[in-house]
Motif scaffolding. Structure first.
Motif, PDB file in Angstrom:
ATOM      1  N   ILE A   4      75.881 -21.992 -14.051  1.00  0.00           N
ATOM      2  CA  ILE A   4      75.313 -20.984 -13.402  1.00  0.00           C
ATOM      3  C   ILE A   4      74.906 -19.748 -14.010  1.00  0.00           C
ATOM      4  CG2 ILE A   4      76.192 -21.973 -11.117  1.00  0.00           C
ATOM      5  CD1 ILE A   4      78.306 -19.769 -11.456  1.00  0.00           C
TER       6      ILE A   4
ATOM      7  N   VAL B  22      81.234 -27.045  -0.527  1.00  0.00           N
ATOM      8  CA  VAL B  22      82.040 -26.028  -0.184  1.00  0.00           C
ATOM      9  C   VAL B  22      83.608 -26.335   0.030  1.00  0.00           C
ATOM     10  CG1 VAL B  22      80.298 -24.652   0.438  1.00  0.00           C
ATOM     11  CG2 VAL B  22      81.652 -25.701   2.264  1.00  0.00           C
TER      12      VAL B  22
ATOM     13  N   SER C  85      74.771 -16.088  -4.395  1.00  0.00           N
ATOM     14  CA  SER C  85      74.347 -17.571  -3.944  1.00  0.00           C
ATOM     15  C   SER C  85      73.173 -17.721  -3.326  1.00  0.00           C
ATOM     16  CB  SER C  85      75.247 -17.823  -2.992  1.00  0.00           C
ATOM     17  OG  SER C  85      76.716 -17.837  -3.310  1.00  0.00           O
TER      18      SER C  85
ATOM     19  N   LEU D 296      70.415 -17.714  -6.215  1.00  0.00           N
ATOM     20  CA  LEU D 296      70.502 -18.895  -7.063  1.00  0.00           C
ATOM     21  C   LEU D 296      69.724 -20.106  -6.282  1.00  0.00           C
ATOM     22  CD1 LEU D 296      74.024 -18.914  -8.434  1.00  0.00           C
ATOM     23  CD2 LEU D 296      72.043 -18.746  -9.690  1.00  0.00           C
ATOM     24  N   GLU D 297      70.136 -20.002  -5.000  1.00  0.00           N
ATOM     25  CA  GLU D 297      69.496 -21.207  -3.989  1.00  0.00           C
ATOM     26  C   GLU D 297      68.047 -21.071  -4.004  1.00  0.00           C
ATOM     27  OE1 GLU D 297      71.886 -23.647  -1.353  1.00  0.00           O
ATOM     28  OE2 GLU D 297      72.147 -21.644  -0.309  1.00  0.00           O
TER      29      GLU D 297
ATOM     30  N   GLU E  18      83.909 -21.430   0.456  1.00  0.00           N
ATOM     31  CA  GLU E  18      83.439 -21.164  -0.912  1.00  0.00           C
ATOM     32  C   GLU E  18      82.855 -22.109  -1.671  1.00  0.00           C
ATOM     33  OE1 GLU E  18      83.793 -17.964  -1.848  1.00  0.00           O
ATOM     34  OE2 GLU E  18      84.865 -17.388   0.003  1.00  0.00           O
ATOM     35  N   VAL E  19      81.759 -21.714  -2.420  1.00  0.00           N
ATOM     36  CA  VAL E  19      80.904 -22.568  -3.277  1.00  0.00           C
ATOM     37  C   VAL E  19      81.835 -23.179  -4.239  1.00  0.00           C
ATOM     38  CG1 VAL E  19      78.865 -22.947  -4.572  1.00  0.00           C
ATOM     39  CG2 VAL E  19      78.740 -21.300  -2.793  1.00  0.00           C
TER      40      VAL E  19
ATOM     41  N   ARG F 242      71.176 -25.412  -6.031  1.00  0.00           N
ATOM     42  CA  ARG F 242      71.603 -25.392  -4.559  1.00  0.00           C
ATOM     43  C   ARG F 242      73.141 -25.638  -4.123  1.00  0.00           C
ATOM     44  NH1 ARG F 242      67.042 -23.942  -1.328  1.00  0.00           N
ATOM     45  NH2 ARG F 242      65.218 -24.922  -2.119  1.00  0.00           N
ATOM     46  N   ILE F 243      73.646 -25.112  -3.231  1.00  0.00           N
ATOM     47  CA  ILE F 243      74.953 -25.267  -2.825  1.00  0.00           C
ATOM     48  C   ILE F 243      74.915 -26.849  -2.296  1.00  0.00           C
ATOM     49  CG2 ILE F 243      76.709 -24.739  -1.411  1.00  0.00           C
ATOM     50  CD1 ILE F 243      75.751 -21.771  -1.462  1.00  0.00           C
TER      51      ILE F 243
ATOM     52  N   SER G 291      80.065 -14.750  -4.973  1.00  0.00           N
ATOM     53  CA  SER G 291      79.083 -15.203  -3.854  1.00  0.00           C
ATOM     54  C   SER G 291      77.850 -14.468  -3.548  1.00  0.00           C
ATOM     55  CB  SER G 291      79.947 -15.299  -2.473  1.00  0.00           C
ATOM     56  OG  SER G 291      80.607 -14.338  -2.467  1.00  0.00           O
TER      57      SER G 291
ATOM     58  N   MET H 213      77.506 -27.328  -7.055  1.00  0.00           N
ATOM     59  CA  MET H 213      75.912 -26.854  -6.904  1.00  0.00           C
ATOM     60  C   MET H 213      75.010 -28.057  -7.812  1.00  0.00           C
ATOM     61  SD  MET H 213      75.934 -22.633  -7.230  1.00  0.00           S
ATOM     62  CE  MET H 213      74.436 -22.466  -6.131  1.00  0.00           C
TER      63      MET H 213
ATOM     64  N   LEU I  60      82.137 -18.597  -8.649  1.00  0.00           N
ATOM     65  CA  LEU I  60      80.915 -18.138  -8.324  1.00  0.00           C
ATOM     66  C   LEU I  60      80.984 -16.737  -7.635  1.00  0.00           C
ATOM     67  CD1 LEU I  60      77.800 -17.875  -8.505  1.00  0.00           C
ATOM     68  CD2 LEU I  60      77.649 -19.509  -6.295  1.00  0.00           C
TER      69      LEU I  60
END
Length: 218
Positions: free
Chosen positions: A98, A185, A172, A175-176, A190-191, A181-182, A169, A194, A167
Motif C-alpha cells: 500500500i 475486513v 482507505s 486508495l479505493e 478494519e481493513v 480495493r478492500i 484507515s 486489499m 493501514l
C-alpha cells in the motif's frame, strides 16, 4: 514449470519463512505442476531490479519487516504491479504494497511506515489499536473480490504473525478510488485484505495465510 521470487530477507527463525515453501508445495500438488522458488534479498533489488526479476513468473513479498532495504522491497512491488506479474504480499508485504501504491500511483511521495519512520509527515501504515500478534481471527471477504473466488467462502479464519501495524484507515477511500480495493475486513471492520483492480492477481493480506500450510505437514 514456474518459479516464484520470494522478496524478503530470509531468517530461519521466522515462522512464515518456514511455512512459505510448504505452502508453495501444497499449491503445486493441488494444481499438478512443479513450482520452484528462490529467495530474493531486498537489498539486491535496489538497482537493476527489472533485469533481476524478469526470470520469475510470480512475486511474493514475504513477512518479517522492517526489511533491510525498504526501497528494494518497493521496487519489487512496483515491478509486479506495472508488468502484470502475479503478486502476493503478506504481513509486511501488504504494508509495503500500500505504501508503494500511494507513493507511485497516488503521488503521495511522503507516505511512510510508522515502524520504520515514526516522524514521517504522512503515516500510511500506523500502529494497530490492539496488537494481533500470533492470534487467529475471522475475516469477512468482499463480494465480487478475487479473494472470495479463491477461498470460495465469504468468511475465513487465518492467523497473524508478529503484527502491530496496519493501514491508516483515513486513506482507505483514496486508495479505493484509485483501484486498490478492500477485499476483506476483520470482525471490527478494519481493513485486512486489499487487491488491485485491472491486474490479474495483485493481493495483500495483513495476516499470514501461508501459516495454514504448517498444519498440513503436522
Amino acid at each position: 514449470m514456474f518459479t516464484v521470487g520470494l522478496i524478503g530477507d530470509y531468517d530461519e527463525g521466522v515462522v512464515a519463512h518456514i511455512a512459505i515453501p510448504q505452502a508453495i508445495q501444497l499449491a503445486a500438488d493441488d494444481i499438478g505442476t512443479e513450482i520452484n522458488y528462490e529467495w530474493v534479498p531486498t537489498s539486491s533489488l535496489e538497482h537493476d531490479f527489472g533485469q533481476k526479476l524478469s526470470k520469475y513468473q510470480a512475486l511474493w513479498v514475504v513477512p518479517a519487516s522492517p526489511y533491510r532495504s525498504m526501497q528494494g522491497a518497493s521496487n519489487g512491488i512496483q515491478y509486479a504491479r506495472e508488468h502484470q506479474i502475479p503478486f502476493l504480499g503478506t504481513c509486511g508485504g501488504f504494508q509495503h504494497m500500500i505504501i508503494e501504491f500511494a507513493r507511485n500511483v497516488l503521488g503521495l511521495t511522503e507516505a511512510d511506515h510508522a515502524e520504520e519512520n515514526p516522524s514521517a509527515s504522512l503515516i500510511l501504515v500506523a500502529p494497530l489499536l490492539c496488537s494481533v500478534s500470533e492470534k487467529t481471527h475471522t475475516f469477512q471477504l468482499t463480494s465480487g473480490s478475487k479473494v472470495i473466488d479463491i477461498y470460495r467462502a465469504d468468511e475465513i479464519i487465518e492467523q497473524y504473525g508478529i503484527c502491530n501495524y496496519g493501514l491508516n484507515s483515513d486513506f482507505s477511500p483514496m486508495l479505493e478510488r484509485a483501484g486498490l480495493r478492500i477485499a476483506g475486513v476483520d470482525l471490527e471492520g478494519e481493513v485486512r485484505i486489499m487487491e488491485l483492480d485491472e491486474h490479474p492477481f495483485f493481493i495483500g493480506t495483513l495476516f499470514q495465510p501461508e501459516r495454514s500450510a504448517l498444519n498440513s505437514f503436522d
